[in-house]
Design a protein around this motif. Structure first.
Motif, PDB file in Angstrom:
ATOM      1  N   UNK A 380       0.667  -1.128   0.108  1.00  9.39           N
ATOM      2  CA  UNK A 380      -0.010  -0.281   0.013  1.00  9.39           C
ATOM      3  C   UNK A 380       0.812   1.758  -0.352  1.00  9.39           C
ATOM      4  N   UNK A 381       1.838   1.273   0.800  1.00  6.89           N
ATOM      5  CA  UNK A 381       2.754   2.699   1.018  1.00  6.89           C
ATOM      6  C   UNK A 381       3.408   2.136  -0.143  1.00  6.89           C
ATOM      7  N   UNK A 382       3.958   1.062  -1.196  1.00  7.59           N
ATOM      8  CA  UNK A 382       4.714   1.388  -1.620  1.00  7.59           C
ATOM      9  C   UNK A 382       3.472   2.456  -3.008  1.00  7.59           C
ATOM     10  N   UNK A 383       2.608   1.649  -2.770  1.00  4.11           N
ATOM     11  CA  UNK A 383       1.552   2.575  -4.463  1.00  4.11           C
ATOM     12  C   UNK A 383       1.320   4.318  -3.799  1.00  4.11           C
ATOM     13  N   UNK A 418       8.587  -7.845  -8.942  1.00  4.93           N
ATOM     14  CA  UNK A 418       6.798  -7.023  -7.917  1.00  4.93           C
ATOM     15  C   UNK A 418       6.611  -6.709  -8.127  1.00  4.93           C
ATOM     16  N   UNK A 419       7.487  -5.390  -8.661  1.00  5.03           N
ATOM     17  CA  UNK A 419       7.675  -3.991  -8.814  1.00  5.03           C
ATOM     18  C   UNK A 419       6.409  -4.005  -9.784  1.00  5.03           C
ATOM     19  N   UNK A 670      -5.732   2.342   1.845  1.00  5.70           N
ATOM     20  CA  UNK A 670      -5.910   3.530   1.092  1.00  5.70           C
ATOM     21  C   UNK A 670      -5.702   3.466  -0.138  1.00  5.70           C
ATOM     22  N   UNK A 671      -4.776   2.868  -0.800  1.00  5.96           N
ATOM     23  CA  UNK A 671      -4.096   2.829  -2.290  1.00  5.96           C
ATOM     24  C   UNK A 671      -4.348   1.273  -2.677  1.00  5.96           C
TER      25      UNK A 671
END
Length: 718
Positions: A380-383, A418-419, A670-671
């Motif tokens: 989520x934070x990655x997004x 993953x990315x 959130x994302x």
């Protein structure tokens, strides 16, 4: 006079001597100074009101004064704006006499005050992670952060296990890049069961790191236990306990705080309320209530667990047990200052709550505190960081974006594969669009996050589920849950200890207009996230141990002993300890099998889902923090069937477990709606269900089938 004190800059010595009447430093300040002056990252763990803030501030001030450093030299990062407001006065007490400047920078500060003149940045900047994210987008002001040498993170334990902690780690890494140096990090916390791991999380093995851990000095503690089944009797008991005293009354949810405030209004003088959904002005009024010598009472949630200084207390009241040892220690630490005994009164509704409260106290006595475990797959934070990077540069190459993200320690373990999956999915779902190798924000990102000038990107905290409650004059009263606002009962409400009527709802701007009302009996309020939650596994295991040994190690009054014996008698003999016990018993709707795990609601929830799947047919599994009830297993050998199912679960691999467990809605993050479904499942398994920990425990736990006398299950017991 200590060697550290005598070697401090003369101006700092004078401040300590004249303003605080100090001629030497406490142990926590001595040891923190000695660690900090070497340039090491430092984690300071010391009791509430133990002098941690000064411990971090003194070596930083000493360095600035001795070396004549200019510009923003230190960032102070806090999880709460209210804590920054409170600490600002403490920082100014130290800094202003030495000609060092302090500024706070967060959303409650007027926009015109969130700046400084060219060439005049403050030495200390006090800020939240979300506001630091905003500040780093402002080219002119952020350039003044290049001089930062130290970052102090207060109440570190409030960050570690959450996505805000992941976001904080991203910001710490970005600050290293802004300054082109490894900025010293000083973390402050009152509790952590695994301090070595928390220190490693804080410093990322960049350079030397030191742990400064100060135990609470032996001090007399007083506990009062009141167990009353009727709510009116509990209210009467609360009124008696706080009469003529300065008291903090802790409850476990915002809804409970509002309900208790309404029930005690008019019966307790100088009564106030404090929780996360009331306005900043109401919180400030509550915090200032303790500044006078008169008695005062604040009904509060965990918002007053953290380091906001509300002065001396006579009593901390716990209405129902908290869900963790960490929370209890924070709350108890509010009392017992300046030579007084800590005094905690427990107002409980049944014998089970007494048992849970005793387990929490026993853990605290043994110095057993919950471990802090960071998220393992923070997609989520990655997004958030992908969207922010593309927004910041307008156009960014896929190669540059990938290199930037994977170089950050918090994302490094995700890997290129993953990315690539995430970016490819974002392009396919129109969150991103491409121009050759360049990435840009797409139409879906514009639709979902583009409102309010992309401000939603600056925080990982979900805020879309709340409405601001304002008066026709524009006064902000607090925040209301969207589901409550849209419910049929949303008319008369209780918020901030006052009754209001909702007269208008603006869904486009998430605003509800409210006016004072007469306070009807039916006025109420709830928050979707206001569930009181379950007890930590540490507390649950202690409950099992208390039962296994047949009583509490605490010196209890005879009446309390009787109540404890009553609840322990409801649990079959032989359960508890280090094994999971399977017992066939008669239930309210027929025979059932009860599995006594004492392992907490998260573990039991996963196990209940897997059991229902393995047993098939009409089998049904229900659970709480301590046991799993399995019904409709069959007419014969029910316990043996459950044992066999448990043995099958012990051999299940992660992917098989994941196929059984329901995936929570993406709206919980959130994302996460922009994640590929497979990665959403992976994130849910690791950071929602904690499946790796589940597998470790289930594979090591022996199961024992007990033959217990048939007994009815009490409605209010474990």
């Amino acid at each position: 006079m200590s060697s550290v004190f005598s070697n401090l800059h003369e101006s700092l010595q004078q401040v300590l001597a004249q303003r605080l009447e100090w001629t030497e430093l406490r142990e926590v300040q001595e040891r923190t100074y000695q660690a900090a002056v070497t340039g090491s990252d430092v984690l300071v763990i010391a009791p509430t009101a133990g002098g941690k803030s000064e411990a971090a501030l003194i070596p930083v001030m000493d360095d600035i004064l001795k070396n004549g450093r200019n510009g923003v030299t230190c960032l102070y990062i806090s999880p709460l704006k209210a804590l920054i407001n409170d600490q600002e006065e403490r920082f100014r007490t130290f800094c202003i006499p030495t000609s060092l400047s302090v500024m706070k920078w967060h959303g409650d500060v007027a926009k015109g005050d969130r700046s400084w003149k060219d060439g005049e940045p403050p030495h200390f900047l006090m800020i939240t992670p979300e506001s630091l994210e905003v500040l780093l987008q402002e080219k002119k002001l952020s350039s003044d952060l290049r001089q930062v040498r130290t970052i102090i993170i207060d109440e570190l334990h409030a960050f570690v296990e959450s996505e805000r902690g992941v976001h904080l780690k991203v910001l710490l890494d970005r600050m290293d890049r802004v300054t082109k140096r490894q900025i010293q990090r000083i973390g402050l916390s009152a509790t952590a069961g695994n301090p070595g791991e928390v220190l490693a999380w804080l410093c990322d093995s960049r350079h030397r790191a030191e742990l400064v851990m100060i135990s609470s000095p032996p001090k007399e503690k007083q506990f009062l236990f009141i167990v009353e089944a009727e709510e009116k009797d509990r209210i009467n008991a609360l009124v008696r306990v706080v009469e003529g005293k300065k008291a903090l009354v802790f409850v476990n949810s915002r809804s409970s705080a509002e309900k208790l405030m309404k029930a005690t209004a008019g019966r307790i003088p100088n009564l106030h309320i404090h929780h996360s959904s009331i306005s900043a002005a109401t919180k400030k009024t509550s915090e200032e209530a303790f500044s006078s010598r008169d008695s005062a009472c604040i009904i509060c949630t965990s918002t007053l667990e953290l380091g906001i200084d509300i002065g001396d207390l006579d009593v901390v009241v716990q209405v129902g047990p908290p869900n963790s040892v960490s929370s209890f220690l924070q709350r108890m630490g509010r009392s017992g200052r300046r030579g007084k005994s800590a005094y905690v009164a427990w107002i409980l509704r049944n014998p089970c709550e007494l048992l849970c409260s005793l387990a929490i106290i026993e853990c605290a006595i043994r110095k057993d505190v919950e471990n802090l475990n960071p998220p393992k797959k923070p997609y989520n934070v990655l997004l958030q960081q992908i969207f922010l990077a593309v927004y910041r540069y307008s156009r960014v190459s896929r190669r540059k974006l990938t290199a930037s993200l994977l170089s950050q320690p918090v994302f490094r373990d995700m890997g290129q594969i993953i990315l690539d999956q995430v970016i490819t999915h974002l392009i396919a779902a129109s969150y991103l669009t491409t121009d050759g190798e360049m990435l840009m924000l797409g139409t879906e990102a514009e639709r979902v996050f583009g409102r309010s000038n992309w401000k939603d990107l600056y925080s990982v905290i979900s805020g879309g589920g709340e409405y601001r409650a304002v008066t026709p004059e524009g006064e902000v009263v607090g925040k209301l849950d969207a589901r409550f606002v849209n419910s049929k009962n949303a008319d008369e409400i209780s918020l901030g200890g006052r009754s209001w009527s909702m007269v208008k709802c603006d869904e486009g701007h998430n605003i509800v207009v409210v006016v004072p009302s007469g306070g009807s009996v039916s006025s109420r309020i709830f928050w979707t996230s206001a569930g009181e939650g379950g007890f930590s596994p540490l507390v649950c295991r202690m409950i099992g141990n208390i039962h296994a040994r047949g009583g509490s190690a605490l010196p209890l009054m005879e009446h309390e002993q009787d109540v404890l014996r009553m609840v322990l008698a409801r649990i079959p003999y032989g359960t508890g300890g280090n094994s999971f016990h399977v017992v066939e018993q008669a239930g309210r709707k027929g025979d059932e099998v009860r599995i006594f795990t004492f392992s907490g609601g998260r573990f039991n929830g996963v196990l209940a889902s897997l059991l229902q799947n393995r047993l098939g047919g009409k089998a049904r599994a229900q659970y709480n923090d301590f046991i799993i009830r399995v019904s409709r297993v069959g007419k014969k050998s029910q316990g043996q069937r459950v044992i066999r199912a448990l043995e099958e679960i012990q051999t299940m691999e992660k992917d098989k477990i994941g196929a059984v467990l329901p995936v929570p809605a993406a709206e919980g993050w959130k994302f996460a709606r922009a994640l590929p479904q497979k990665l959403l499942c992976d994130m849910s398994l690791s950071d929602n269900y904690h499946v790796e920990e589940f597998m470790d425990l289930i594979k090591s736990a022996p199961f024992k089938l007990l033959s217990a006398p048939v007994q009815k299950i009490p409605p209010d017991g474990v």
